[in-house]
Design a protein around this motif. Structure first.
Motif, PDB file in Angstrom:
ATOM      1  N   VAL A  17       0.835  -1.204   0.000  1.00 42.25           N
ATOM      2  CA  VAL A  17       0.000   0.000   0.000  1.00 42.25           C
ATOM      3  C   VAL A  17       0.869   1.253   0.000  1.00 42.25           C
ATOM      4  N   GLN A  18       1.917   1.260   0.836  1.00 43.58           N
ATOM      5  CA  GLN A  18       2.800   2.418   0.911  1.00 43.58           C
ATOM      6  C   GLN A  18       3.550   2.619  -0.400  1.00 43.58           C
ATOM      7  N   GLY A  19       4.025   1.552  -1.003  1.00 40.76           N
ATOM      8  CA  GLY A  19       4.718   1.676  -2.271  1.00 40.76           C
ATOM      9  C   GLY A  19       3.810   2.170  -3.385  1.00 40.76           C
ATOM     10  N   GLN A  56      13.072   3.255   1.380  1.00 37.86           N
ATOM     11  CA  GLN A  56      12.977   2.558   0.106  1.00 37.86           C
ATOM     12  C   GLN A  56      12.198   3.386  -0.926  1.00 37.86           C
ATOM     13  N   VAL A  57      11.050   3.930  -0.513  1.00 35.21           N
ATOM     14  CA  VAL A  57      10.251   4.748  -1.429  1.00 35.21           C
ATOM     15  C   VAL A  57      10.997   6.038  -1.773  1.00 35.21           C
ATOM     16  N   GLY A  58      11.607   6.663  -0.767  1.00 39.08           N
ATOM     17  CA  GLY A  58      12.343   7.893  -1.009  1.00 39.08           C
ATOM     18  C   GLY A  58      13.485   7.706  -1.991  1.00 39.08           C
ATOM     19  N   TRP A  59      14.205   6.602  -1.872  1.00 38.52           N
ATOM     20  CA  TRP A  59      15.299   6.331  -2.803  1.00 38.52           C
ATOM     21  C   TRP A  59      14.769   6.127  -4.220  1.00 38.52           C
ATOM     22  N   SER A  60      13.642   5.462  -4.360  1.00 36.64           N
ATOM     23  CA  SER A  60      13.060   5.199  -5.681  1.00 36.64           C
ATOM     24  C   SER A  60      12.597   6.488  -6.368  1.00 36.64           C
ATOM     25  N   TYR A  61      12.188   7.498  -5.571  1.00 38.36           N
ATOM     26  CA  TYR A  61      11.660   8.746  -6.137  1.00 38.36           C
ATOM     27  C   TYR A  61      12.565   9.933  -5.811  1.00 38.36           C
ATOM     28  N   ARG A  62      13.856   9.681  -5.586  1.00 37.06           N
ATOM     29  CA  ARG A  62      14.774  10.729  -5.138  1.00 37.06           C
ATOM     30  C   ARG A  62      14.898  11.861  -6.151  1.00 37.06           C
ATOM     31  N   ARG A  63      14.724  11.590  -7.434  1.00 34.26           N
ATOM     32  CA  ARG A  63      14.870  12.642  -8.445  1.00 34.26           C
ATOM     33  C   ARG A  63      13.758  13.692  -8.350  1.00 34.26           C
ATOM     34  N   TYR A  64      12.673  13.357  -7.672  1.00 37.86           N
ATOM     35  CA  TYR A  64      11.530  14.269  -7.577  1.00 37.86           C
ATOM     36  C   TYR A  64      11.496  15.040  -6.250  1.00 37.86           C
ATOM     37  N   ALA A  65      12.464  14.804  -5.373  1.00 33.84           N
ATOM     38  CA  ALA A  65      12.482  15.477  -4.073  1.00 33.84           C
ATOM     39  C   ALA A  65      12.834  16.958  -4.232  1.00 33.84           C
ATOM     40  N   ASP A  66      12.197  17.812  -3.456  1.00 41.45           N
ATOM     41  CA  ASP A  66      12.402  19.263  -3.524  1.00 41.45           C
ATOM     42  C   ASP A  66      12.511  19.803  -2.096  1.00 41.45           C
ATOM     43  N   ALA A 152      -0.699  17.733   0.811  1.00 40.28           N
ATOM     44  CA  ALA A 152      -0.147  17.420  -0.503  1.00 40.28           C
ATOM     45  C   ALA A 152      -1.218  17.427  -1.586  1.00 40.28           C
ATOM     46  N   THR A 153      -2.426  16.950  -1.265  1.00 43.28           N
ATOM     47  CA  THR A 153      -3.491  16.932  -2.274  1.00 43.28           C
ATOM     48  C   THR A 153      -3.957  18.335  -2.634  1.00 43.28           C
ATOM     49  N   LEU A 154      -3.728  19.287  -1.735  1.00 41.83           N
ATOM     50  CA  LEU A 154      -4.158  20.667  -1.987  1.00 41.83           C
ATOM     51  C   LEU A 154      -3.112  21.491  -2.737  1.00 41.83           C
ATOM     52  N   THR A 155      -1.899  20.988  -2.837  1.00 43.39           N
ATOM     53  CA  THR A 155      -0.824  21.758  -3.473  1.00 43.39           C
ATOM     54  C   THR A 155      -0.857  21.692  -4.991  1.00 43.39           C
ATOM     55  N   GLY A 156      -1.441  20.624  -5.541  1.00 45.34           N
ATOM     56  CA  GLY A 156      -1.425  20.447  -6.986  1.00 45.34           C
ATOM     57  C   GLY A 156      -0.145  19.835  -7.518  1.00 45.34           C
ATOM     58  N   VAL A 161       6.082  13.714  -7.349  1.00 41.81           N
ATOM     59  CA  VAL A 161       6.560  14.711  -6.395  1.00 41.81           C
ATOM     60  C   VAL A 161       5.897  14.495  -5.037  1.00 41.81           C
ATOM     61  N   ILE A 162       4.597  14.180  -5.043  1.00 41.81           N
ATOM     62  CA  ILE A 162       3.892  13.886  -3.789  1.00 41.81           C
ATOM     63  C   ILE A 162       4.514  12.691  -3.102  1.00 41.81           C
ATOM     64  N   LYS A 163       4.767  11.618  -3.845  1.00 45.98           N
ATOM     65  CA  LYS A 163       5.320  10.409  -3.235  1.00 45.98           C
ATOM     66  C   LYS A 163       6.723  10.658  -2.684  1.00 45.98           C
ATOM     67  N   ALA A 164       7.535  11.438  -3.403  1.00 48.60           N
ATOM     68  CA  ALA A 164       8.867  11.764  -2.905  1.00 48.60           C
ATOM     69  C   ALA A 164       8.778  12.593  -1.635  1.00 48.60           C
ATOM     70  N   ALA A 165       7.906  13.606  -1.640  1.00 47.86           N
ATOM     71  CA  ALA A 165       7.768  14.467  -0.467  1.00 47.86           C
ATOM     72  C   ALA A 165       7.287  13.678   0.745  1.00 47.86           C
ATOM     73  N   LEU A 166       6.281  12.827   0.548  1.00 49.15           N
ATOM     74  CA  LEU A 166       5.766  12.029   1.661  1.00 49.15           C
ATOM     75  C   LEU A 166       6.840  11.091   2.201  1.00 49.15           C
ATOM     76  N   ALA A 167       7.590  10.450   1.302  1.00 50.68           N
ATOM     77  CA  ALA A 167       8.611   9.487   1.736  1.00 50.68           C
ATOM     78  C   ALA A 167       9.707  10.170   2.549  1.00 50.68           C
ATOM     79  N   TYR A 168      10.227  11.293   2.054  1.00 46.75           N
ATOM     80  CA  TYR A 168      11.299  11.984   2.766  1.00 46.75           C
ATOM     81  C   TYR A 168      10.803  12.531   4.097  1.00 46.75           C
ATOM     82  N   PHE A 169       9.600  13.087   4.097  1.00 45.00           N
ATOM     83  CA  PHE A 169       9.054  13.636   5.335  1.00 45.00           C
ATOM     84  C   PHE A 169       8.822  12.542   6.367  1.00 45.00           C
ATOM     85  N   PHE A 170       8.162  11.456   5.962  1.00 46.98           N
ATOM     86  CA  PHE A 170       7.849  10.392   6.913  1.00 46.98           C
ATOM     87  C   PHE A 170       9.091   9.635   7.355  1.00 46.98           C
ATOM     88  N   PHE A 171      10.100   9.570   6.503  1.00 41.93           N
ATOM     89  CA  PHE A 171      11.367   8.958   6.916  1.00 41.93           C
ATOM     90  C   PHE A 171      11.966   9.743   8.080  1.00 41.93           C
TER      91      PHE A 171
END
Length: 240
Positions: A17-19, A56-66, A152-156, A161-171
């Motif tokens: 589910v998280q992935g 794991q999720v953050g590493w997979s989406y690292r190019r989208y982290a801001d 995140a759903t309100l930012t557009g 980018v949402i998945k990267a942000a959530l992964a880095y934040f929750f990590f």
């Protein structure tokens, strides 16, 4: 031993589910784990698992982290985690969870039936509030996803980018929460053993979810987010 095998199976599903969505593992796992173990142990295991799967999720989406997008969430979360540890030990959480559950169901209904395809965007100042709320709820109940996901759903932002942000934040939140739990005596041999035996299944489930997520479009992803938020709302109305 059945308890350890069951926890591994639960977290394989929770990792999927998280992935797939970028959040939701704890709200899949915690209600099931608390059937056969105390809430404090379930939360401690869940936080440790959260470190692994978000890395794991953050590493997979690292190019989208801001970093600029993440900064308000991080700053808000620091005092929130301290507040959450206090709540876990001193305040009954049923009313807090119930209030969050009602809000999530109402917001999910809006998103599924009334929202336009793309969010219009909101000020980043709301990120501080979302970060504080997520830090507090995450440390207290290992279910801190909803406030940040709503933000995140309100930012557009696009889905990756949402998945990267959530992964880095929750990590980061899980790292701080794990340290706070260790300092407060929540780690035990049972908790650490259960985490060690669960980690391989967790990794496999998360990897599978990430793979499936690649075939999901933006519109479908947003509808999936709102559906997950509605499910979280229902689960939060049920006592652990």
């Amino acid at each position: 031993m059945n308890e350890y095998i069951l926890t591994a199976a639960i977290y394989a599903a929770a990792g999927f589910v998280q992935g797939l969505t970028g959040f939701g593992s704890a709200l899949v796992a915690i209600p099931l784990m608390t059937i056969y173990m105390p809430l404090s142990e379930a939360v401690a295991v869940s936080i440790l698992c959260g470190v692994v799967l978000n890395a794991q999720v953050g590493w997979s989406y690292r190019r989208y982290a801001d970093r600029e997008r993440l900064r308000p969430l991080f700053i808000g979360a620091a005092p929130g985690v301290l507040a959450g540890v206090y709540l876990l030990h001193n305040v009954p959480g049923d009313m807090m969870k119930a209030g969050m559950g009602v809000f999530l169901m109402l917001y999910a209904a809006y998103g599924l039936f009334f929202e336009r395809v793309k969010a219009r965007g909101i000020s980043r100042r709301w990120g501080y509030i979302a970060g504080f709320a997520s830090g507090a709820i995450g440390a207290a109940f290992s279910a801190g996803g909803p406030p940040t996901v709503v933000y995140a759903t309100l930012t557009g932002w696009p889905k990756d980018v949402i998945k990267a942000a959530l992964a880095y934040f929750f990590f980061a939140v899980c790292i701080v929460s794990a340290g706070a739990h260790a300092a407060s005596g929540m780690w035990s041999l049972k908790v650490l053993t259960m985490f060690a035996l669960t980690a391989p299944a967790l990794w496999f489930g998360t990897r599978l979810g990430i793979r499936f997520s690649g075939g999901i479009g933006e519109r479908t992803y947003r509808r999936l987010l709102f559906t997950m938020l509605a499910c979280m709302g229902v689960l939060m109305l049920r006592p652990f």
